[in-house]
Design a protein around this motif. Structure first.
Motif, PDB file in Angstrom:
ATOM      1  N   SER A 138       0.772  -0.965  -0.088  1.00 33.78           N
ATOM      2  CA  SER A 138       0.538  -0.701  -0.093  1.00 33.78           C
ATOM      3  C   SER A 138       0.711   1.794   0.103  1.00 33.78           C
ATOM      4  O   SER A 138       0.644   2.018  -0.698  1.00 33.78           O
ATOM      5  N   GLY A 139       2.175   1.157   1.164  1.00 35.15           N
ATOM      6  CA  GLY A 139       2.538   1.855   0.459  1.00 35.15           C
ATOM      7  C   GLY A 139       3.597   2.560  -0.321  1.00 35.15           C
ATOM      8  O   GLY A 139       3.667   3.928  -0.968  1.00 35.15           O
ATOM      9  N   LEU A 140       3.920   1.540  -1.588  1.00 32.42           N
ATOM     10  CA  LEU A 140       4.446   1.731  -2.730  1.00 32.42           C
ATOM     11  C   LEU A 140       3.849   2.307  -3.729  1.00 32.42           C
ATOM     12  O   LEU A 140       3.870   3.164  -4.627  1.00 32.42           O
ATOM     13  N   ALA A 141       1.985   1.600  -4.086  1.00 31.12           N
ATOM     14  CA  ALA A 141       1.413   2.448  -4.463  1.00 31.12           C
ATOM     15  C   ALA A 141       0.740   3.564  -4.314  1.00 31.12           C
ATOM     16  O   ALA A 141       0.976   4.584  -5.027  1.00 31.12           O
ATOM     17  N   ILE A 142       0.517   4.217  -2.926  1.00 29.54           N
ATOM     18  CA  ILE A 142       0.462   5.441  -2.795  1.00 29.54           C
ATOM     19  C   ILE A 142       1.896   6.708  -3.124  1.00 29.54           C
ATOM     20  O   ILE A 142       2.037   7.456  -3.601  1.00 29.54           O
ATOM     21  N   ARG A 143       3.016   6.500  -3.037  1.00 31.08           N
ATOM     22  CA  ARG A 143       4.059   6.889  -3.029  1.00 31.08           C
ATOM     23  C   ARG A 143       4.909   7.291  -5.118  1.00 31.08           C
ATOM     24  O   ARG A 143       4.767   7.925  -5.022  1.00 31.08           O
ATOM     25  N   PHE A 144       4.347   6.128  -5.296  1.00 31.49           N
ATOM     26  CA  PHE A 144       4.024   6.409  -7.270  1.00 31.49           C
ATOM     27  C   PHE A 144       3.051   6.586  -7.152  1.00 31.49           C
ATOM     28  O   PHE A 144       2.691   6.053  -8.839  1.00 31.49           O
ATOM     29  N   GLY A 145       1.782   7.587  -7.302  1.00 37.09           N
ATOM     30  CA  GLY A 145       1.293   8.028  -7.419  1.00 37.09           C
ATOM     31  C   GLY A 145      -0.347   7.207  -7.590  1.00 37.09           C
ATOM     32  O   GLY A 145      -1.257   7.812  -8.611  1.00 37.09           O
ATOM     33  N   GLY A 146      -0.231   6.281  -6.921  1.00 38.38           N
ATOM     34  CA  GLY A 146      -2.128   5.763  -6.829  1.00 38.38           C
ATOM     35  C   GLY A 146      -2.393   4.930  -5.108  1.00 38.38           C
ATOM     36  O   GLY A 146      -1.609   6.024  -4.415  1.00 38.38           O
ATOM     37  N   ALA A 147      -2.968   4.296  -5.389  1.00 41.42           N
ATOM     38  CA  ALA A 147      -3.508   3.383  -4.167  1.00 41.42           C
ATOM     39  C   ALA A 147      -4.330   1.894  -4.586  1.00 41.42           C
ATOM     40  O   ALA A 147      -4.202   2.183  -5.188  1.00 41.42           O
ATOM     41  N   MET A 148      -4.416   1.530  -3.178  1.00 41.69           N
ATOM     42  CA  MET A 148      -4.473   0.207  -2.767  1.00 41.69           C
ATOM     43  C   MET A 148      -6.303  -0.140  -2.545  1.00 41.69           C
ATOM     44  O   MET A 148      -6.136  -1.428  -2.516  1.00 41.69           O
ATOM     45  N   ASP A 149      -6.449   1.178  -2.381  1.00 37.82           N
ATOM     46  CA  ASP A 149      -7.971   0.159  -2.084  1.00 37.82           C
ATOM     47  C   ASP A 149      -8.819   2.142  -1.882  1.00 37.82           C
ATOM     48  O   ASP A 149      -8.470   3.034  -2.341  1.00 37.82           O
ATOM     49  N   GLY A 150      -9.977   1.271  -2.456  1.00 39.67           N
ATOM     50  CA  GLY A 150     -10.891   2.449  -2.742  1.00 39.67           C
ATOM     51  C   GLY A 150     -11.602   3.323  -1.511  1.00 39.67           C
ATOM     52  O   GLY A 150     -11.784   3.904  -1.956  1.00 39.67           O
ATOM     53  N   ILE A 151     -11.618   2.330  -0.368  1.00 41.48           N
ATOM     54  CA  ILE A 151     -12.032   3.125   0.801  1.00 41.48           C
ATOM     55  C   ILE A 151     -11.491   4.371   0.844  1.00 41.48           C
ATOM     56  O   ILE A 151     -11.991   5.440   1.044  1.00 41.48           O
ATOM     57  N   GLU A 152     -10.382   4.760   0.230  1.00 43.82           N
ATOM     58  CA  GLU A 152      -9.860   6.357   0.201  1.00 43.82           C
ATOM     59  C   GLU A 152     -10.401   7.525  -0.480  1.00 43.82           C
ATOM     60  O   GLU A 152     -10.006   8.170   0.224  1.00 43.82           O
ATOM     61  N   VAL A 153     -10.610   6.704  -1.460  1.00 43.49           N
ATOM     62  CA  VAL A 153     -11.585   7.314  -2.707  1.00 43.49           C
ATOM     63  C   VAL A 153     -12.428   8.055  -2.030  1.00 43.49           C
ATOM     64  O   VAL A 153     -12.916   9.092  -2.326  1.00 43.49           O
ATOM     65  N   LEU A 154     -13.253   7.229  -1.422  1.00 37.68           N
ATOM     66  CA  LEU A 154     -14.069   7.546  -0.417  1.00 37.68           C
ATOM     67  C   LEU A 154     -14.729   8.728   0.643  1.00 37.68           C
ATOM     68  O   LEU A 154     -14.817   9.858   0.601  1.00 37.68           O
ATOM     69  N   ALA A 155     -12.965   8.032   1.652  1.00 37.73           N
ATOM     70  CA  ALA A 155     -12.907   9.260   2.090  1.00 37.73           C
ATOM     71  C   ALA A 155     -12.838  10.755   1.696  1.00 37.73           C
ATOM     72  O   ALA A 155     -13.010  11.221   2.515  1.00 37.73           O
ATOM     73  N   VAL A 156     -12.008  10.722   0.525  1.00 40.42           N
ATOM     74  CA  VAL A 156     -11.138  11.900   0.520  1.00 40.42           C
ATOM     75  C   VAL A 156     -12.629  12.730  -0.372  1.00 40.42           C
ATOM     76  O   VAL A 156     -12.978  13.621   0.026  1.00 40.42           O
ATOM     77  N   ILE A 157     -13.485  11.916  -0.880  1.00 44.58           N
ATOM     78  CA  ILE A 157     -14.773  11.931  -1.575  1.00 44.58           C
ATOM     79  C   ILE A 157     -15.930  12.898  -0.170  1.00 44.58           C
ATOM     80  O   ILE A 157     -16.762  14.069  -0.154  1.00 44.58           O
ATOM     81  N   PHE A 158     -15.898  11.904   0.629  1.00 48.37           N
ATOM     82  CA  PHE A 158     -17.385  12.580   2.271  1.00 48.37           C
ATOM     83  C   PHE A 158     -16.651  12.455   3.234  1.00 48.37           C
ATOM     84  O   PHE A 158     -17.751  13.203   4.273  1.00 48.37           O
ATOM     85  N   ALA A 159     -14.858  12.458   3.499  1.00 46.26           N
ATOM     86  CA  ALA A 159     -15.422  13.049   4.740  1.00 46.26           C
ATOM     87  C   ALA A 159     -15.724  13.928   5.520  1.00 46.26           C
ATOM     88  O   ALA A 159     -16.058  14.748   6.252  1.00 46.26           O
ATOM     89  N   LYS A 160     -14.952  15.436   4.101  1.00 44.84           N
ATOM     90  CA  LYS A 160     -15.569  16.670   4.859  1.00 44.84           C
ATOM     91  C   LYS A 160     -16.618  16.949   4.838  1.00 44.84           C
ATOM     92  O   LYS A 160     -17.680  17.819   5.662  1.00 44.84           O
ATOM     93  N   ARG A 161     -17.864  16.386   3.720  1.00 49.69           N
ATOM     94  CA  ARG A 161     -19.243  16.559   4.276  1.00 49.69           C
ATOM     95  C   ARG A 161     -19.680  16.204   5.540  1.00 49.69           C
ATOM     96  O   ARG A 161     -20.593  17.371   5.638  1.00 49.69           O
ATOM     97  N   LEU A 162     -19.116  15.372   5.774  1.00 42.68           N
ATOM     98  CA  LEU A 162     -19.940  14.577   7.371  1.00 42.68           C
ATOM     99  C   LEU A 162     -18.244  15.046   8.468  1.00 42.68           C
ATOM    100  O   LEU A 162     -18.403  14.916   9.435  1.00 42.68           O
ATOM    101  N   GLY A 163     -18.099  16.071   8.570  1.00 44.50           N
ATOM    102  CA  GLY A 163     -17.432  16.623   9.436  1.00 44.50           C
ATOM    103  C   GLY A 163     -16.177  16.168  10.092  1.00 44.50           C
ATOM    104  O   GLY A 163     -15.679  16.502  11.231  1.00 44.50           O
ATOM    105  N   LEU A 164     -15.347  14.912   9.089  1.00 48.00           N
ATOM    106  CA  LEU A 164     -14.662  14.433   9.446  1.00 48.00           C
ATOM    107  C   LEU A 164     -13.358  14.464   8.805  1.00 48.00           C
ATOM    108  O   LEU A 164     -13.235  15.107   6.964  1.00 48.00           O
TER     109      LEU A 164
END
Length: 299
Positions: A138-164
Motif C-alpha cells: 500500500s505504501g509503494l502504491a501511494i508513493r508512486f501515484g496510486g492507491a491500493m484501496d477504494g475506501i481512501e477515495v470515498l474518504a477524500v470525497i465524503f469525509a469533509k461533508r461529514l465533518g471528519l
C-alpha cells in the motif's frame, strides 16, 4: 474534469511508476493471501470487505473477484476529484493485486486453504507479518501515484461533508467492518487480531511513504546571525535560510535561521548554535518530505 485536462494528466503517466506499482500490487497480494486470509483475519478497507464476502459467498466468487469488482468502480467514481493519472495508476494497481492473488490461490502450487504456509496458525505472527507486508504494498502504491484501496477515495470525497478528517473516516469504516465481521462469524477473536493487522499496516505505510528516517527542521532565533549561520553551513555543508525577526517585548532585531538536517545531526547543531550564541532559541519539528534542487555555494 474536461477532456483536455484529462489528456494532459494522462501524458504525465510514467513507465517507471507502472513497474513499481506492479511490484506494489504483487507485494500486497503476498501479504493478504499468505498471511491474512488463510487464517481468516481481515485486512482493512475494501480488501477486508472482499475477504469477508469471499468467505460467505459461493467458492467461485473469490477474493480476486471482489477486489476488482468493489475497488475499480470506486476509483472511477473519484475520477473527477482525484484526477485521471491517479485513477489510472490506482485501477492498474488493484488489478495487479487481484491477478496476483488469483495466481497465488488458484494457479501456483501454494496451499493457502487451511492456514498460512509461512506462519502456521499463529494468529499474532500472521497479523503482524500480514500487516507489514500488505502495508509495504500500500505504501509503494501511494508513493508512486496510486492507491491500493477504494475506501481512501470515498474518504477524500465524503469525509469533509461529514465533518471528519480522512483518517477518521477510514478508521470508522474499519471499526464498522470489524464489528460486522465479528457478528457474521460469531466470534470476536479474529476481528480483534485484525486490528493488529491494521495497525501494523498503517505504521508500515507511514514508513514507506514518509521514510523511516524523517528529516528534521530547525528554527533558530539568534542575534548573532553571521556566526551561527557560518558555523552551520561549514559544518553540515548545506544552505541556511535567513528570515528577519524581532523580539516583541525587547524590540531587539534578530534573525530566524531555518535549516533541514537528519536526526543524527541535531545534537551537533544544538552544540554549535549555543557555542556561538548561548541565548539562541531553537525549535525542532519533523519534516515528511524535502523537495529541492542542489544549489552550490559560489566559489
Amino acid at each position: 474534469m474536461n477532456l483536455t485536462a484529462m489528456k494532459a494528466q494522462l501524458k504525465t503517466l510514467r513507465v517507471q511508476n507502472f513497474i513499481l506499482l506492479t511490484l506494489a500490487g504483487a507485494v500486497n497480494a503476498i501479504g493478504v493471501t499468505l498471511f491474512i486470509a488463510p487464517v481468516q483475519l481481515y485486512d482493512s478497507g475494501i480488501s477486508g470487505a472482499s475477504i469477508l464476502f469471499s468467505q460467505i459467498t459461493p467458492e467461485w466468487l473469490s477474493l480476486s473477484f471482489f477486489l476488482a469488482v468493489l475497488n475499480v468502480p470506486l476509483f472511477l467514481f473519484g475520477l473527477k476529484r482525484q484526477g485521471a493519472a491517479f485513477t489510472v495508476y490506482s485501477t492498474y494497481t488493484v488489478l495487479v493485486y487481484a491477478v496476483s492473488a488469483f495466481l497465488i490461490t488458484d494457479v501456483l502450487p501454494v496451499d493457502v486453504s487451511l492456514a498460512s504456509p509461512l506462519a502456521g496458525e499463529d494468529l499474532l505472527l500472521c497479523a503482524l507479518f500480514g500487516g507489514i507486508i500488505s502495508g509495504m504494498g500500500s505504501g509503494l502504491a501511494i508513493r508512486f501515484g496510486g492507491a491500493m484501496d477504494g475506501i481512501e477515495v470515498l474518504a477524500v470525497i465524503f469525509a469533509k461533508r461529514l465533518g471528519l478528517t480522512v483518517g477518521t473516516f477510514v478508521m470508522l469504516y474499519n471499526v464498522a467492518l470489524y464489528m460486522v465481521c465479528g457478528v457474521v462469524i460469531g466470534s470476536w477473536v479474529l476481528p480483534l487480531y485484525s486490528i493488529v493487522t491494521y495497525m501494523a499496516a498503517l505504521k508500515t505505510v507511514d514508513f514507506i511513504v514518509e521514510g523511516i528516517d524523517r528529516s528534521k527542521a530547525a528554527m533558530i532565533v539568534t542575534g548573532k546571525q553571521e556566526e551561527v549561520c557560518s558555523a552551520l553551513s561549514e559544518t553540515f555543508g548545506c544552505g541556511v535560510t535567513i528570515l528577519p525577526a524581532a523580539g516583541y517585548y525587547s524590540g531587539n532585531v534578530k534573525c530566524c535561521a531555518y535549516i533541514i538536517l537528519n536526526r543524527f545531526q541535531i545534537g551537533r547543531m544544538k552544540e554549535l548554535v549555543h557555542q556561538c550564541d548561548p541565548q539562541a532559541y531553537i525549535t525542532i519539528t519533523e519534516v515528511a518530505d524535502v523537495f529541492t534542487n542542489t544549489v552550490r555555494k559560489p566559489s
